[in-house]
Design an enzyme around this catalytic site. Structure first.
Site, PDB file in Angstrom:
ATOM      1  CB  CYS A 191      -4.076   6.554  -2.429  1.00  0.00           C
ATOM      2  SG  CYS A 191      -2.334   7.026  -2.393  1.00  0.00           S
ATOM      3  CG  ASP A 209      -1.848   1.179   1.279  1.00  0.00           C
ATOM      4  OD1 ASP A 209      -2.027   1.835   0.234  1.00  0.00           O
ATOM      5  OD2 ASP A 209      -2.403   1.452   2.356  1.00  0.00           O
TER       6      ASP A 209
END
Length: 397
Positions: free
Chosen positions: A354, A328
């Site tokens: 993201c 991530d």
């Protein structure tokens, strides 16, 4: 000739069938021959009086169906840009209104008035917030008290205020002010006490220093309380975090040893630990130490590793020891670490992102190494925003 709007483009404009960008357009709208926009069934009245001036939202004029289409398209188009077709494209997840649990507001004195809120899009001007449909109600409830507190500060004032909802209340950090006398110090303490803050910190330009923290501020991750350092990353909504965790648990299930790369405080590591042993690698020292201390205190099988994965990624040999690799990374992506994964014998990668653009570039590198994009899950945590996240699963036979 009229030109129907078919989708919302990456920056929030409507895109017509003829390829024209139309400010404020959503699917179902029609651009008339005279240049006027005729509203369609998915065009709604924005719920907030500050829209569209406030930069906190770009898409309040779109209904949920249009928002869902936008989030899904942002992710699927990113994959398509690299020639990737997911085996499964899940329906997009949208976080509800008023669930944002962290935000940075800005405050400034304009003449005799103290304004506080988000900045206008592409501007330094601050929209003086009187309502907000994205902030958690507990965060928004502090806006007016903060306005009154900072209005009492003398001189020219320009401050940034970071608010985060943690286990024991709100952690607030104010950057750009200093308590220069006893009265100002007492005002800060009274404010923190009156509003039951978990922590109040002031940053005079040399880093945040707590002035109020009756007990250590923590966030619970995977059932484990973890100390919350200044500036630590936390998923913007609990709802969105749950959606990402659901994907991680499903995809890493059944694997005894898991690598959690760019682990932060351990959002995924603590959720996966128990049936699995988890390596949590993180570069930020504060986050690493918080994760390490929480693992020791809880007894969960999480091994915290302090390592800069941009400069010193896990090697292919190290990666090959894990049954599942979860990463991530920040918005820039994880090129060096992905290259090492590609060179390893790893066969299962759960990639949370993201930034669909940097993810797509990394995904192409995995595909070139023999991975297939098995599943893709779009996530819209930043409701009414053009910021989109995703969870993805890559498998290699």
């Amino acid at each position: 000739m009229s030109d129907p709007v078919t989708r919302i483009a990456a920056k929030g404009d409507g895109l017509t069938e003829g390829g024209q960008h139309v400010a404020g357009g959503v699917p179902g709208d029609v651009l008339a021959a005279d240049g006027t926009l005729v509203r369609g069934p998915h065009h709604v009245d924005p719920p907030c009086r500050h829209f569209p001036q406030c930069g906190g939202c770009q898409l309040q004029h779109a209904d949920d169906a249009a928002l869902a289409q936008f989030v899904s398209h942002r992710v699927s188009f990113a994959a398509e840009s690299q020639g990737l077709v997911p085996g499964t494209l899940a329906p997009p997840h949208l976080s509800p209104p008023r669930t944002r649990r962290r935000a940075t507001l800005h405050a400034a004195r304009l003449g005799k008035k103290l304004v506080i809120g988000f900045r206008e899009g592409g501007s330094h001007r601050i929209v003086d917030m009187t309502e907000c449909h994205i902030l958690h109600p507990r965060l928004f409830a502090l806006v007016d008290p903060l306005r009154k507190l900072l209005a009492s500060w003398g001189g020219k004032l320009a401050a940034d205020i970071q608010l985060t909802l943690v286990d024991t209340g709100i952690a607030a950090e104010i950057k750009g002010i200093s308590a220069e006398n006893l009265a100002q110090t007492e005002a800060l303490l009274d404010f923190a006490r009156e509003h039951s803050l978990a922590r109040l910190s002031v940053d005079e330009g040399f880093g945040p220093e707590p002035v109020w923290e009756p007990e250590p501020a923590t966030v619970t991750l995977g059932g484990t309380p973890v100390a919350f350092p200044h500036g630590a990353f936390l998923q913007p909504t609990a709802d969105g975090e749950a959606a990402l965790l659901s994907a991680a648990r499903e995809w890493c299930s059944g694997h005894g040893i898991v690598a959690d790369l760019f682990a932060g405080l351990g959002t995924f590591a603590f959720a996966l630990a128990g049936p699995a042993k988890v390596l949590a690698a993180e570069a930020d020292r504060g986050a690493h130490l918080a994760c390490q201390a929480a693992a020791r205190a809880s007894g969960k099988p999480v091994h915290a590793l302090h390592r800069d994965l941009f400069r010193d990624p896990l090697t292919a040999d190290e990666i090959s020891k894990f049954g599942c690799v979860l990463l991530d990374p920040p918005r820039a992506g994880a090129r060096n670490q992905v290259d090492a994964i590609a060179q390893s014998t790893a066969s299962r990668v759960a990639y949370i992102s993201c930034n669909p653009q940097s993810w797509a570039r990394d995904a192409r590198r995995l595909a070139d190494a023999g991975f297939r994009l098995a599943e893709l899950r779009p996530v819209g945590q930043f409701r009414w925003s053009t910021h989109v996240e995703l969870a993805s699963l890559f498998l290699r036979d």
